[in-house]
Structure formats: structure tokens, C-alpha cells
Scaffold this active site. Structure first.
Site, short mmCIF file in Angstrom:
data_model
loop_
_atom_site.label_atom_id
_atom_site.label_comp_id
_atom_site.label_asym_id
_atom_site.label_seq_id
_atom_site.Cartn_x
_atom_site.Cartn_y
_atom_site.Cartn_z
N CYS A 1 0.84 -1.21 0.00
CA CYS A 1 0.00 0.00 0.00
C CYS A 1 0.87 1.26 0.00
O CYS A 1 1.41 1.66 1.02
CB CYS A 1 -0.91 -0.02 1.22
N CYS B 1 -0.15 4.10 2.30
CA CYS B 1 0.21 3.79 3.69
C CYS B 1 1.63 4.26 3.99
O CYS B 1 1.92 4.78 5.08
CB CYS B 1 0.12 2.29 3.95
#
Length: 320
Positions: free
Chosen positions: A57, A60
């Protein structure tokens, strides 16, 4: 003197940057086996942010460092627990059953008193992360982040003439948050008021490049430039006033007097001189009076009462 000039302040603790001196790091990795202890139980003492992330991700990877920075700046008043959703699928499934959208990451959930208090989805800017943490602290009765409290106290000291104390408080903020623009700008303004132009310039030059164009920094730089210009004009103030008395339409003299008045802290009077020029000859010297007023607004701060009052009068002149 506590404030530091010529170098970027660093936290006094020997732990991770921003951690409370002598205390444990408030940022940790969690698992489905430790979730009850690290998050639910711990949230009965302080707000706990849970960062749900995954190695694949990319958003993230942008958000997590911001979360760590803001949480550590809270100096032990809030905790961050990071949960890898791929490595803790049983926990993700369990939380999904109570409506937590863990499948959409990055996701930050705030726990307080064993319950979900708030949440945030997506890679948000630092300002929104701060707001999330501050709201959690307020809900827990902990007030604002330490840096915000220090800045508020420093600004009060500045307003009441305790500039040396204000400089010390702004420097304390920089030990917690080295990239806080309000602290860098406030420190520079305090040094200007103390007559330390060289120190103010050093502080402004030491401000991290990432915040160099922030309004707090550019405003303090404008204040320093105007102060220097005004001091020179102040030495000739008596002669300047004599020129105006002999010829009220000597706009160059009024312009110089405005600079001297601003350097003396007489903001309303400084604005009056420029507004007089605009009223009588709006285009004098290529609109110099209006442009100087804008510099004053930047130096005073866009929400300062003197700025608001002078801008209102300028608008009346321009749009009447």
C-alpha cells in the site's frame, strides 16, 4: 537564554525523535494476539491510534511517517499501534464484523475507553492528522498537543510584552517539532522585538526548506525587512514631519513616515499615512502605497486586528 540560534533544535531525549524524555516510544507494532492489550486495554488510560497498513500500500507508506511524527510530538499522551492487515487477517475479519472498513487502507481508527472514537481513511496531510490527534486528546480531557499549548502561551507573552519568555517558549516548540512554521516565525518575531535583527535573520535562514514559503515564515521575514527600513526612517522622523507640514502632498515623505511609525509599533498611524496617499493619488509612484500596505499586512499577520481594520479602509477606497 533557552532559545537556539544557528542550528536546528533537537529533542533533549535520547529516545526516538519527539518521544517523551525518559519515556517509552509511543509508536509500536501490534498483532492480533496483542491487540486487546496494546489497543483496547491501553485505550482506558490514553487515546490509541491504530494504523492499518500493508507492505503493498503506497498511500500507507506516505501516511505512517506522518502519524509517527504527530504521535511522538504528543509526548506520551497518545499511542500509535501499527497493524499489518496481511499478517493479521483474523483480526481484520473480526473488526470488519463490527463495521470497521479495514479492507480500505490506509485506515486509522482512534480507540478511547475501549471503544472506537473516530477514524480517518486515506493518506491525509499532516494538518488533518494533527486535527485527529487533537480531537482525541480533547475527548480524553487532555487538551491540545503540547506544541499548540506552548505556542498559545508564547503568543500571549508576545502580546503582553514578555518577548524573551516568548522566545524561550517558541524554542521549546522547535525541540518537539523542528518543522513547526509558527514556532520559527514566532521566534524570529520575538528576536525582532528584542532588537536582535541578526538573530532573527539567522532563525529565518535556519528554518527548514520545506516550510520556507509558509506564511508564518514569509510574514516574519517581511516584518524584519520593514523594521530595518523603518529604523532608518525613524532617525529622520522630525525632518520628515517638517516636510509634510510644509507640503501635505509630499507623498514620498508620508511614505517614509509610515515606515518610521511601523518600526515604532504605531501600526494604525502607519496605515493612515499610506491610506492618505491612496485617497489623494491612488497611482502615486506606481501604486507604491497600496503595495506597501500589503507588505504591512503580511508582516502584521493576515488576521491581526490592525490588518483587518486597514484592509477594510483600503477596500472602501478601491471599490467606492
Amino acid at each position: 537564554m533557552d532559545y537556539i540560534i544557528g542550528q536546528t533544535p533537537r529533542p533533549a531525549s535520547t529516545g526516538p525523535a519527539g518521544a517523551a524524555p525518559g519515556g517509552p516510544d509511543p509508536v509500536m507494532d501490534g498483532t492480533q494476539n496483542t491487540f486487546m492489550h496494546d489497543v483496547v486495554d491501553a485505550s482506558r488510560d490514553m487515546p490509541v491510534l491504530v494504523d492499518f497498513w500493508a507492505t503493498w500500500c503506497n498511500p500507507c507508506k506516505q501516511l505512517t511517517p506522518v502519524l509517527e511524527k504527530v504521535v511522538r510530538a504528543a509526548r506520551g499522551r497518545v499511542r500509535l499501534v501499527k497493524i499489518d492487515v496481511d499478517a493479521n487477517r483474523a483480526l481484520v475479519q473480526q473488526l470488519g464484523q463490527i463495521g470497521l472498513p479495514v479492507q480500505s487502507i490506509p485506515l486509522v481508527a482512534v480507540f478511547w475507553q475501549g471503544q472506537i472514537l473516530d477514524m480517518m481513511q486515506g493518506a491525509k496531510p499532516e494538518s488533518e492528522v494533527r486535527r485527529l490527534v487533537e480531537n482525541a486528546l480533547k475527548a480524553a480531557g487532555g487538551g491540545a498537543l503540547p506544541a499548540a499549548e506552548l505556542i498559545e502561551a508564547a503568543r500571549k507573552d508576545m502580546a503582553e510584552g514578555r518577548t524573551e519568555a516568548a522566545a524561550g517558549l517558541f524554542s521549546q516548540v522547535l525541540e518537539i517539532e523542528p518543522e513547526n512554521p509558527a514556532a520559527w516565525g514566532g521566534l524570529a518575531r520575538a528576536l525582532i522585538e528584542m532588537g536582535d535583527d541578526e538573530g532573527a535573520e539567522t532563525a529565518l535562514n535556519d528554518a527548514p526548506p520545506a516550510i520556507a514559503s509558509h506564511a508564518e515564515i514569509t510574514g516574519a521575514r517581511a516584518a524584519l525587512e520593514l523594521k530595518r527600513e523603518g529604523r532608518k526612517a525613524a532617525e529622520e522622523a522630525e525632518a520628515i514631519r517638517a516636510r509634510i507640514a510644509a507640503n501635505p502632498r509630499d507623498y514620498a515623505a508620508r511614505f517614509e513616515l509610515s515606515a518610521a511609525l511601523n518600526a515604532a509599533g504605531k501600526r494604525a498611524e502607519a496605515a493612515d499615512e499610506l491610506l492618505t496617499i491612496m485617497k489623494e493619488d491612488r497611482q502615486w509612484n506606481d501604486d507604491a502605497a497600496r503595495l506597501q500596505l500589503i507588505r504591512l499586512f503580511e508582516a502584521w499577520g493576515q488576521t491581526d486586528p490592525d490588518t483587518v481594520a486597514a484592509r477594510r479602509r483600503m477596500s472602501s477606497l478601491l471599490f467606492s
